[in-house]
Design an enzyme around this catalytic site. Structure first.
Site, PDB file in Angstrom:
ATOM      1  CB  THR A 130     -10.206   4.947  -1.163  1.00 10.64           C
ATOM      2  OG1 THR A 130      -9.722   5.252   0.149  1.00 10.64           O
ATOM      3  CG2 THR A 130      -9.491   3.711  -1.690  1.00 10.64           C
ATOM      4  CE  LYS A 172      -2.761  10.728   3.363  1.00  5.28           C
ATOM      5  NZ  LYS A 172      -3.392   9.869   2.345  1.00  5.28           N
ATOM      6  CE  LYS A 232     -14.006   5.803   0.778  1.00  5.26           C
ATOM      7  NZ  LYS A 232     -13.042   5.819   1.906  1.00  5.26           N
ATOM      8  CE  LYS A 286      -6.742  13.942   0.583  1.00 11.84           C
ATOM      9  NZ  LYS A 286      -6.669  12.799  -0.301  1.00 11.84           N
ATOM     10  NE  ARG A 287      -4.212   9.795  10.158  1.00 14.87           N
ATOM     11  CZ  ARG A 287      -3.907   9.018  11.199  1.00 14.87           C
ATOM     12  NH1 ARG A 287      -4.676   7.995  11.513  1.00 14.87           N
ATOM     13  NH2 ARG A 287      -2.852   9.278  11.937  1.00 14.87           N
ATOM     14  CG  HIS A 296      -2.004  -0.965   1.226  1.00 20.08           C
ATOM     15  ND1 HIS A 296      -3.250  -0.723   0.711  1.00 20.08           N
ATOM     16  CD2 HIS A 296      -2.023  -2.240   1.671  1.00 20.08           C
ATOM     17  CE1 HIS A 296      -4.008  -1.809   0.860  1.00 20.08           C
ATOM     18  NE2 HIS A 296      -3.279  -2.741   1.429  1.00 20.08           N
TER      19      HIS A 296
HETATM   20  C1  B0W Z   1      -1.158   2.295   7.282  1.00 23.10           C
HETATM   21  C2  B0W Z   1      -0.740   2.002   8.574  1.00 23.10           C
HETATM   22  C3  B0W Z   1       0.624   1.825   8.833  1.00 23.10           C
HETATM   23  C4  B0W Z   1       1.081   1.493  10.212  1.00 23.10           C
HETATM   24  O1  B0W Z   1       0.252   1.414  11.126  1.00 23.10           O
HETATM   25  O2  B0W Z   1       2.285   1.293  10.400  1.00 23.10           O
HETATM   26  C5  B0W Z   1       1.535   1.938   7.803  1.00 23.10           C
HETATM   27  C6  B0W Z   1       1.108   2.216   6.520  1.00 23.10           C
HETATM   28  C7  B0W Z   1      -0.248   2.409   6.253  1.00 23.10           C
HETATM   29  C8  B0W Z   1      -0.689   2.707   4.905  1.00 23.10           C
HETATM   30  N1  B0W Z   1      -1.871   3.211   4.505  1.00 23.10           N
HETATM   31  N2  B0W Z   1       0.040   2.523   3.843  1.00 23.10           N
HETATM   32  N3  B0W Z   1      -0.670   2.902   2.756  1.00 23.10           N
HETATM   33  C9  B0W Z   1      -1.846   3.317   3.173  1.00 23.10           C
HETATM   34  C10 B0W Z   1      -2.929   3.840   2.263  1.00 23.10           C
HETATM   35  O3  B0W Z   1      -3.653   2.723   1.733  1.00 23.10           O
HETATM   36  C11 B0W Z   1      -4.766   3.118   0.933  1.00 23.10           C
HETATM   37  C12 B0W Z   1      -5.487   1.850   0.522  1.00 23.10           C
HETATM   38  O4  B0W Z   1      -4.730   1.137  -0.396  1.00 23.10           O
HETATM   39  C13 B0W Z   1      -4.313   3.918  -0.260  1.00 23.10           C
HETATM   40  O5  B0W Z   1      -5.468   4.384  -0.959  1.00 23.10           O
HETATM   41  C14 B0W Z   1      -3.480   5.111   0.177  1.00 23.10           C
HETATM   42  O6  B0W Z   1      -2.952   5.768  -0.967  1.00 23.10           O
HETATM   43  C15 B0W Z   1      -2.336   4.631   1.087  1.00 23.10           C
HETATM   44  O7  B0W Z   1      -1.614   5.752   1.567  1.00 23.10           O
END
Ligand code: B0W
Length: 823
Positions: A661, A559, A665, A553-554, A362
């Protein structure tokens, strides 16, 4: 023996069931019952249909003996369930009627449910959308995760800063879960490895763990839409074994007995934020192993019940999907089981393991790639460390055989990173041990193949596939935007929630003024509703006629919420200089959680709130600019914001957002996208058309070149662009935060003194141009409406049903199992 096969849920039967739970579960009389009593009783009444369908599903699976996919994820962001479950079970109307007959309001109860926020962001929400699609497509799947006592923290804003508050989502009990102590498994940790002697005289390693604890499952039932299939999300909770306490207890050491229990329960106490301190990381690795050990044991128990000991049929009956590397220890746990417990030869064990594991990547951000220090692994999992060493030794031998004499490649592909500090690279373990590896959008998979996975993809190209993310149209249109859903159904029929490609038929209505008027009126009504929420949450009044410009978003530097903020400052500055300047009235809406330890992200929140305070109070810009930061972004808040958005901000530095995502939406709900050519934006552009989006900025390739050249100089942009300079000066002087430059200094420094890692300055001017185009189009209501309709029409591809169909065919080879039921 099947219990009553015909079963009709009517308002009367719902009412009877509701009153039953109120009396015998809650123990209250209707006249004295509270809203919580009502909500709990209603959920339990609705759960009856889910349970009936689950039992029918199990019967169908027992008969078909299908392959079963096990989706492992540390995160599931499922949000509220009542509304979705009512829609899926077609109980919405009977329930409304039943409650009405008791003088209760369904809307109030729907709004009283807490979010289950067992995730951080997109990765966790994706897992939740996938569950919805897997059930809807009748796929035999289990979801596995952890039952955190505390989910993602609740965010409060105090004096402009983020404050984190524990999320006590379980405080009133959780009516959707079914406690399954009968399926408890044992999990072992720590200790050391002994060398025993096997029957054949060979040395045999024997793990002597120091700790043993229990994993206790809680099942959440997930119904499909338009089908009778119900799948299970099985969440594990850690518990200490009773006999341990008892032994210590009987020695009179009460405090230690309690401590033991506490220590075990701590494993599933809290969901980790994505970045954290070293001390925290220790517990995180324990959590990851705990999930893997519980899930693998559960899968093996299920397999053994049906075909004891014939492990060669395992790959025909079982697959694992690893949601990022967090559950990558599955590879080592399976090997340990097959070799140490099932007594298989290593080669056979490896053949089976690499036939059942699959890994989804991801992110390519280096700081998000998991590596674990060797001593930490050794302390927790001494036997797994040996197993991984052996996996690595044999794996690298194979690589050497295929491409002799490439020491560098061997170094890059090794599961161990050895540059003074010895670490386990979980991505390499996952890639070596998986049958399929996938990225989550086309651009992301290309970059994965070219960078992180390059050596692997060169040797095993067939291993790598691209599966673009998707979202469930049930939650993200049908449930959250009922008026728009209804307007669409009136034009193209009601099959689109299960067949989103049908939205394509809306293209014919792009120039239809009746449909345009209707779409605009619905958007306006949603904006009026959101304006009410904004007033409640922030006290700020916003104008529903203004352009709602939304970034939710986060919070992360890549971002680039900061780019958005600089644009607002630039507009504000322009109005200060020329109070009569033409400006499309706008409301900037932000919502985002920052990881508690993410210093820079927290400062961006502070900045946005500072801008909001200044702008919202200034009579010069009144009626033209408003800025709000909505606290505690979560699924439920997203469901309110997204239907009301006009403009969707998807402005990450190209190459860094794997997919996104939220972009999907928002477009599905009729927002136009302003965005870079990043993640799934690239594919949205193909589906929607460049005329209907506002694309700007450096491409991923240009970003890579500019960064690699070493010639990027933010000061050049600063000097050349007076708007940019003006915006940055505000940061520099601390003008927005009572003239205290200290507060925002680090933001300024990250851009101007530390190289502007995310190229905010490079994209500033193109971003402003794109914003100008958006503002201009918004003034042409018909042209805007036509673009909105073409956006919605292009979104068919981004259903998570399409993603899951691709997983089923490209990764799992998994046929559907239809469920016949009458309930
Ligand atoms: C999430 C959590 C952690 C952790 O707790 O260590 C590390 C990495 C992530 C993370 N999240 N890595 N990628 C994502 C997001 O995943 C979504 C779903 O595929 C994507 O749409 C986002 O672009 C991506 O940043």
């Amino acid at each position: 023996m099947a219990v009553s096969s015909s079963f009709l849920v009517t308002p009367d039967s719902v009412r009877a069931s509701f009153l039953h739970y109120l009396r015998f579960q809650r123990g209250v009389e209707f006249e004295r019952s509270s809203r919580l009593d009502h909500l709990t009783s209603l959920c339990l009444a609705v759960r009856e249909t889910l349970v009936n369908r689950r039992l029918d599903t199990q019967r169908a699976w027992r008969r078909a003996q299908p392959k079963i996919v096990n989706y492992l994820s540390m995160e599931y962001m499922i949000g509220r369930l009542l509304r979705n479950n009512l829609i899926a079970t077609e109980l919405f109307e009977p329930v409304q009627e039943a409650l009405g007959s008791l003088g209760l309001s369904l809307d109030e109860l729907l709004d009283a449910e807490d979010d289950a926020g067992l995730g951080n962001g997109g990765l966790g929400r994706l897992a939740a959308c996938f569950l919805d699609s897997m059930a809807t497509l009748d796929l035999p799947v289990y979801g596995y995760g952890l039952r955190y006592d505390y989910g993602i923290f609740r965010q409060k804003i105090r004096d402009g800063w983020q404050e984190e508050v524990p999320d006590t989502w379980l405080k009133n009990g959780y009516p959707w879960e079914i406690h399954r102590p009968d399926l408890t498994v044992q999990v072992f940790m720590g200790g050391h490895v002994d060398w025993g002697v096997a029957a054949n005289g060979e040395h045999q390693p024997r793990w002597l763990p120091a700790r043993h604890l229990f994993g206790v499952p809680y099942d959440v039932l997930i119904p499909g839409f338009g089908t009778k299939t119900v799948i299970v999300l099985r969440l594990w909770r850690a518990e200490a074994p009773e006999e341990f306490d008892f032994e210590i207890f009987s020695r009179g050491d009460y405090l230690r007995a309690v401590e033991q229990r506490e220590r075990a329960a701590a494993i599933t106490r809290v969901l980790y934020p994505p970045d954290d301190t070293e001390a925290g990381r220790e517990l995180r690795l324990t959590q990851e192993y705990f999930l893997v050990a519980c899930a693998v044991r559960d899968v093996i128990n299920r397999f053994e019940r049906h075909r004891d000991g014939d492990w060669s049929s395992f790959p025909a009956k079982v697959a694992f999907q690893l949601n990022d590397t967090h559950p990558a220890l599955t590879v080592a746990e399976l090997m340990r089981f097959f070799v140490d417990e099932a007594g298989l030869p290593w080669a056979k064990a490896w053949e089976i393991t690499t036939g059942v594991c699959n890994y989804t990547n991801h992110t390519l951000l280096p700081e998000a790639l998991e590596t674990w220090p060797a001593e930490q692994m050794q302390r927790l999992l001494p036997r797994h460390v040996q197993v991984i060493h052996e996996i690595n030794r044999r794996f690298l031998d194979e690589v050497r055989l295929r491409v002799p004499g490439e020491a560098d490649r061997i170094g890059r592909m090794s599961i161990f990173q050895d540059n003074g500090d010895y670490r386990f690279r979980m991505a390499n373990l996952a890639m070596a041990g998986s049958r399929r590896v996938n990225g989550v959008a086309r651009l992301h998979t290309d970059l994965l193949r070219r960078h992180l996975a390059r050596d692997f993809a060169e040797l095993w190209p067939e291993k790598f596939v691209s599966i673009t993310n998707g979202i469930t149209p049930r939650r993200w249109l049908l449930a959250c935007n009922p008026a728009l859903a209804e307007a669409i159904t009136r034009r193209i029929g009601d099959s689109w929630p299960r067949d989103l490609d049908r939205l394509e038929q809306l293209r014919a209505f792009a120039e239809d003024s009746d449909f345009q008027d209707e779409v605009l009126a619905i958007k306006h009504a949603n904006k009026v509703a959101l304006a009410g929420t904004i007033r409640e949450l922030t006290g700020v009044d916003v104008d529903p006629a203004s352009l709602f410009d939304v970034q939710v978003k986060r919070l992360h530097e890549y971002k680039r919420q900061l780019l958005n903020a600089l644009h607002i400052i630039a507009l504000y500055n322009r109005l200060q200089i020329d109070p009569n300047a033409e400006l499309t009235p706008r409301t900037f809406i932000f919502a985002a959680k920052a990881a508690p330890a993410y210093h820079m992200a927290k400062r961006v929140i502070r900045l946005i709130n500072a801008i909001a305070d200044t702008v919202n109070r200034d009579p010069v810009v009144a009626g033209r600019l408003k800025v709000v930061f909505l606290p505690d972004y979560r699924v439920t808040l997203a469901e309110k914001i997204i239907p009301a958005a006009d403009l969707s901000e998807q402005i990450s530095t190209a190459g860094l957002e794997a997919s996104g995502t939220g972009n999907m939406k928002l477009a599905l709900n009729g927002a136009l996208t302003i965005g870079t050519l990043d993640g799934a934006n690239v594919e949205m552009l193909e589906a929607i058309g460049a005329e209907n989006m506002f694309i700007f900025g450096l491409t991923a390739e240009e970003v890579a070149e500019l960064r690699a050249s070493g010639r990027y100089n933010p000061w050049e942009y600063y000097e050349a662009d007076p708007d940019l300079r003006g915006a940055l000066e505000v940061l520099h002087r601390g003008a927005l935060v009572g003239g205290d430059p200290g507060v925002l200094h680090d933001l300024w420094a990250s851009l101007m003194h530390h190289g502007d890692r995310y190229l905010v300055l490079a994209d500033f001017r193109p971003y402003l141009e794109a914003q100008r185009r958006a503002a201009a189009l918004y003034r042409h209501r018909r042209a805007w409406a036509a673009a909105v309709i073409r956006n919605i029409a292009g979104m068919g591809r981004f259903s998570s049903d399409r993603s899951i169909r691709e997983y089923a065919s490209l990764v799992w080879d998994l046929p559907a199992v239809p469920v016949n039921g009458t309930r």
